[in-house]
Design an enzyme around this catalytic site. Structure first.
Site, PDB file in Angstrom:
ATOM      1  N   SER A 143     166.045 170.819  48.149  1.00 29.87           N
ATOM      2  CA  SER A 143     167.400 170.729  48.691  1.00 29.87           C
ATOM      3  C   SER A 143     168.304 171.667  47.910  1.00 29.87           C
ATOM      4  O   SER A 143     168.020 172.001  46.750  1.00 29.87           O
ATOM      5  CB  SER A 143     167.915 169.288  48.552  1.00 29.87           C
ATOM      6  OG  SER A 143     169.313 169.218  48.785  1.00 29.87           O
ATOM      7  N   TYR A 156     169.505 161.179  44.263  1.00 27.78           N
ATOM      8  CA  TYR A 156     168.945 162.256  45.079  1.00 27.78           C
ATOM      9  C   TYR A 156     168.951 163.573  44.306  1.00 27.78           C
ATOM     10  O   TYR A 156     167.944 164.297  44.266  1.00 27.78           O
ATOM     11  CB  TYR A 156     169.762 162.382  46.365  1.00 27.78           C
ATOM     12  CG  TYR A 156     169.231 163.399  47.351  1.00 27.78           C
ATOM     13  CD1 TYR A 156     168.122 163.114  48.137  1.00 27.78           C
ATOM     14  CD2 TYR A 156     169.848 164.636  47.502  1.00 27.78           C
ATOM     15  CE1 TYR A 156     167.637 164.036  49.059  1.00 27.78           C
ATOM     16  CE2 TYR A 156     169.376 165.559  48.421  1.00 27.78           C
ATOM     17  CZ  TYR A 156     168.273 165.254  49.196  1.00 27.78           C
ATOM     18  OH  TYR A 156     167.794 166.176  50.098  1.00 27.78           O
TER      19      TYR A 156
END
Length: 255
Positions: A143, A156
């Site tokens: 990401s 995350y």
């Protein structure tokens, strides 16, 4: 077809980016193992699309947070399709919470799937390659948040930051075995994980104003890069992160 004769395992390939990647690899000639936590209608849709392309497909349910499942997914995939050449670690989750309110259960849920699960299914894949004396490709779906702060998503970001370093370390360790390891770092992509964002016009307008290309990405924007990294065209590329974000990481700001 650049992947003819190859077998790919794509985790979390029942929807979104994983589904697009699985289908794109099949378009390039690969047979595909479709993996998801549960095999339902969406996983069947992925499998049907692959079958229509004339490629072999095998569906298997597996929970990445469970190391026994990781071993079973690799072993069952090899048993059904004979081998695995390409591993795409796509499965991932996120939990929104202020840092001071994150629970142990929330922390464990995110880290066990995004980092721990990726670690051990990759280990099982590498052991398969070693046992069969073959080279291979590992592609991690990371990401932009392996690099860029994302307030209220500390778990995350920590998992993706760990994935950044794992990629680089494995590139060095596995390089002598002929195994490449690379990360793809999507930005804002129109997938089910972003459902709340997609249904909020005000937030969408704000986010799009921060993306130089002026739009969210699509799963197919990511799938094309995955197919390239899985091919021999990328044989000399390892240990790198490739951003698919429309320029977001160069222009992001909170306000």
């Amino acid at each position: 077809m650049k992947l003819l004769g190859k077998v790919a395992l794509v985790t979390g390939s029942a929807q979104g980016i994983g589904q697009a990647v699985a289908i794109r690899l099949a378009q390039e000639g690969a047979d595909v193992i479709v993996d998801d936590r549960a095999i339902g209608e969406s996983a069947q849709q992925t499998a049907d699309a692959i079958t229509k392309l004339g490629r072999k497909v095998h569906m298997i349910a597996g929970d990445l947070a469970n190391t026994a499942d990781d071993r079973r997914v690799i072993a069952d995939g090899v048993a059904k399709l004979g081998k695995i050449d390409i591993l795409v670690n796509n499965a991932g989750v996120e939990k929104r919470a202020d840092f001071w309110n994150v629970t142990e259960a929330e922390y464990d849920f995110v880290m066990q799937i995004n980092l721990r699960g990726t670690f051990f299914i990759t280990q099982d894949f590498v052991n398969h390659l070693i046992a069969t004396k073959r080279t291979g490709r590992i592609i991690n779906m990371s990401s932009v948040h392996e690099e860029m702060a994302f307030p209220h998503f500390s778990t995350y970001c920590a998992s993706k930051g760990g994935l950044k370093m794992l990629c680089r370390n494995l590139a060095v360790e596995l390089g002598p075995l002929g195994i490449t390891v690379n990360n793809i770092a999507p930005g804002a992509i129109a997938t089910p994980i972003n459902k709340a964002l997609l249904n909020n016009p005000e937030l969408m307008k704000l986010l799009e104003s921060k993306i130089p290309l002026g739009r969210l990405g699509t799963p197919n924007d990511v799938a094309g890069l995955a197919a390239f990294l899985a091919s021999d065209d990328a044989a000399y590329m390892t240990g790198a992160t490739f951003f698919v974000d429309g320029g977001l990481i160069c222009n992001y700001h909170e306000q």
